[in-house]
Design a protein around this motif. Structure first.
Motif, mmCIF file in Angstrom:
data_model
loop_
_atom_site.group_PDB
_atom_site.id
_atom_site.type_symbol
_atom_site.label_atom_id
_atom_site.label_comp_id
_atom_site.label_asym_id
_atom_site.label_seq_id
_atom_site.Cartn_x
_atom_site.Cartn_y
_atom_site.Cartn_z
ATOM 1 N N TYR A 34 0.832 -1.200 0.000
ATOM 2 C CA TYR A 34 0.000 0.000 0.000
ATOM 3 C C TYR A 34 0.864 1.246 0.000
ATOM 4 O O TYR A 34 1.890 1.313 0.666
ATOM 5 C CB TYR A 34 -0.912 0.007 1.228
ATOM 6 C CG TYR A 34 -1.995 -1.032 1.142
ATOM 7 C CD1 TYR A 34 -3.234 -0.719 0.622
ATOM 8 C CD2 TYR A 34 -1.772 -2.336 1.557
ATOM 9 C CE1 TYR A 34 -4.234 -1.673 0.528
ATOM 10 C CE2 TYR A 34 -2.755 -3.295 1.475
ATOM 11 C CZ TYR A 34 -3.985 -2.955 0.954
ATOM 12 O OH TYR A 34 -4.969 -3.905 0.852
ATOM 13 N N VAL A 35 0.411 2.259 -0.782
ATOM 14 C CA VAL A 35 1.103 3.538 -0.891
ATOM 15 C C VAL A 35 0.072 4.646 -0.753
ATOM 16 O O VAL A 35 -1.049 4.522 -1.260
ATOM 17 C CB VAL A 35 1.819 3.670 -2.262
ATOM 18 C CG1 VAL A 35 2.565 4.976 -2.370
ATOM 19 C CG2 VAL A 35 2.741 2.519 -2.515
ATOM 20 N N CYS A 36 0.451 5.740 -0.072
ATOM 21 C CA CYS A 36 -0.432 6.906 0.016
ATOM 22 C C CYS A 36 -0.668 7.453 -1.394
ATOM 23 O O CYS A 36 0.127 7.248 -2.295
ATOM 24 C CB CYS A 36 0.205 7.996 0.868
ATOM 25 S SG CYS A 36 0.423 7.566 2.586
ATOM 26 N N ARG A 37 -1.736 8.194 -1.546
ATOM 27 C CA ARG A 37 -2.075 8.736 -2.860
ATOM 28 C C ARG A 37 -1.343 10.050 -3.151
ATOM 29 O O ARG A 37 -1.955 11.029 -3.574
ATOM 30 C CB ARG A 37 -3.577 8.953 -2.965
ATOM 31 C CG ARG A 37 -4.352 7.668 -3.000
ATOM 32 C CD ARG A 37 -5.820 7.931 -3.237
ATOM 33 N NE ARG A 37 -6.564 6.710 -3.214
ATOM 34 C CZ ARG A 37 -6.857 5.994 -4.283
ATOM 35 N NH1 ARG A 37 -6.478 6.399 -5.462
ATOM 36 N NH2 ARG A 37 -7.536 4.880 -4.164
ATOM 37 N N ASN A 38 -0.048 10.092 -2.902
ATOM 38 C CA ASN A 38 0.735 11.247 -3.316
ATOM 39 C C ASN A 38 2.078 10.778 -3.871
ATOM 40 O O ASN A 38 2.558 9.696 -3.556
ATOM 41 C CB ASN A 38 0.912 12.281 -2.188
ATOM 42 C CG ASN A 38 1.630 11.726 -0.988
ATOM 43 O OD1 ASN A 38 2.585 10.980 -1.123
ATOM 44 N ND2 ASN A 38 1.175 12.091 0.182
ATOM 45 N N VAL A 39 2.654 11.607 -4.716
ATOM 46 C CA VAL A 39 3.855 11.228 -5.454
ATOM 47 C C VAL A 39 5.059 11.103 -4.529
ATOM 48 O O VAL A 39 5.916 10.242 -4.744
ATOM 49 C CB VAL A 39 4.130 12.258 -6.578
ATOM 50 C CG1 VAL A 39 5.389 11.920 -7.334
ATOM 51 C CG2 VAL A 39 2.946 12.311 -7.527
ATOM 52 N N THR A 40 5.131 11.917 -3.476
ATOM 53 C CA THR A 40 6.307 11.880 -2.600
ATOM 54 C C THR A 40 6.434 10.534 -1.899
ATOM 55 O O THR A 40 7.541 10.018 -1.750
ATOM 56 C CB THR A 40 6.268 13.019 -1.569
ATOM 57 O OG1 THR A 40 5.064 12.940 -0.824
ATOM 58 C CG2 THR A 40 6.381 14.367 -2.240
ATOM 59 N N CYS A 41 5.317 9.953 -1.462
ATOM 60 C CA CYS A 41 5.371 8.638 -0.811
ATOM 61 C C CYS A 41 5.829 7.571 -1.801
ATOM 62 O O CYS A 41 6.620 6.696 -1.442
ATOM 63 C CB CYS A 41 4.013 8.271 -0.229
ATOM 64 S SG CYS A 41 3.692 9.028 1.354
ATOM 65 N N LEU A 42 5.346 7.641 -3.024
ATOM 66 C CA LEU A 42 5.768 6.674 -4.037
ATOM 67 C C LEU A 42 7.260 6.819 -4.316
ATOM 68 O O LEU A 42 7.981 5.823 -4.409
ATOM 69 C CB LEU A 42 4.962 6.849 -5.322
ATOM 70 C CG LEU A 42 5.306 5.893 -6.451
ATOM 71 C CD1 LEU A 42 5.038 4.450 -6.045
ATOM 72 C CD2 LEU A 42 4.527 6.230 -7.700
ATOM 73 N N GLN A 43 7.742 8.056 -4.412
ATOM 74 C CA GLN A 43 9.167 8.280 -4.658
ATOM 75 C C GLN A 43 10.020 7.782 -3.495
ATOM 76 O O GLN A 43 11.084 7.210 -3.706
ATOM 77 C CB GLN A 43 9.427 9.761 -4.924
ATOM 78 C CG GLN A 43 8.875 10.221 -6.253
ATOM 79 C CD GLN A 43 8.957 11.722 -6.447
ATOM 80 O OE1 GLN A 43 9.169 12.473 -5.498
ATOM 81 N NE2 GLN A 43 8.771 12.162 -7.675
#
Length: 88
Positions: A49-58
């Motif tokens: 699971y990943v938060c719905r923002n790009v910084t968490c994915l990065q």
């Protein structure tokens, strides 16, 4: 007396914080080895699971936490699709 419904929580592989499951994005490795976005949260396979923002994915990609959670390397094409899915 009304019963309080329990809200399922999941940990983001990027920021390492607990959030409600419905607010997060599930990335799944299917049994045949594909890595996909799972908008329904019901596909079979190993999920992260990943938060719905790009910084968490990065953060998840940079620290290789996404690869570790899924158990296989993630290709750049899949990462581009994930970034497009997170933004939308």
């Amino acid at each position: 007396m009304a019963r309080v419904k329990k809200i399922p929580l999941r940990m983001c592989v990027g920021c390492q914080e607990m959030h409600p499951k419905k607010e997060m994005l599930r990335v799944v490795r299917t049994p045949d080895g594909q890595i996909l976005l799972d908008p329904t949260g019901k596909k079979s396979g190993r999920g992260a699971y990943v938060c719905r923002n790009v910084t968490c994915l990065q953060q998840a990609v940079k620290a290789r936490r996404l690869e570790r959670a899924l158990g296989q390397p993630v290709s750049p094409e899949v990462l581009a699709a994930l970034e497009a899915g997170v933004v939308s």
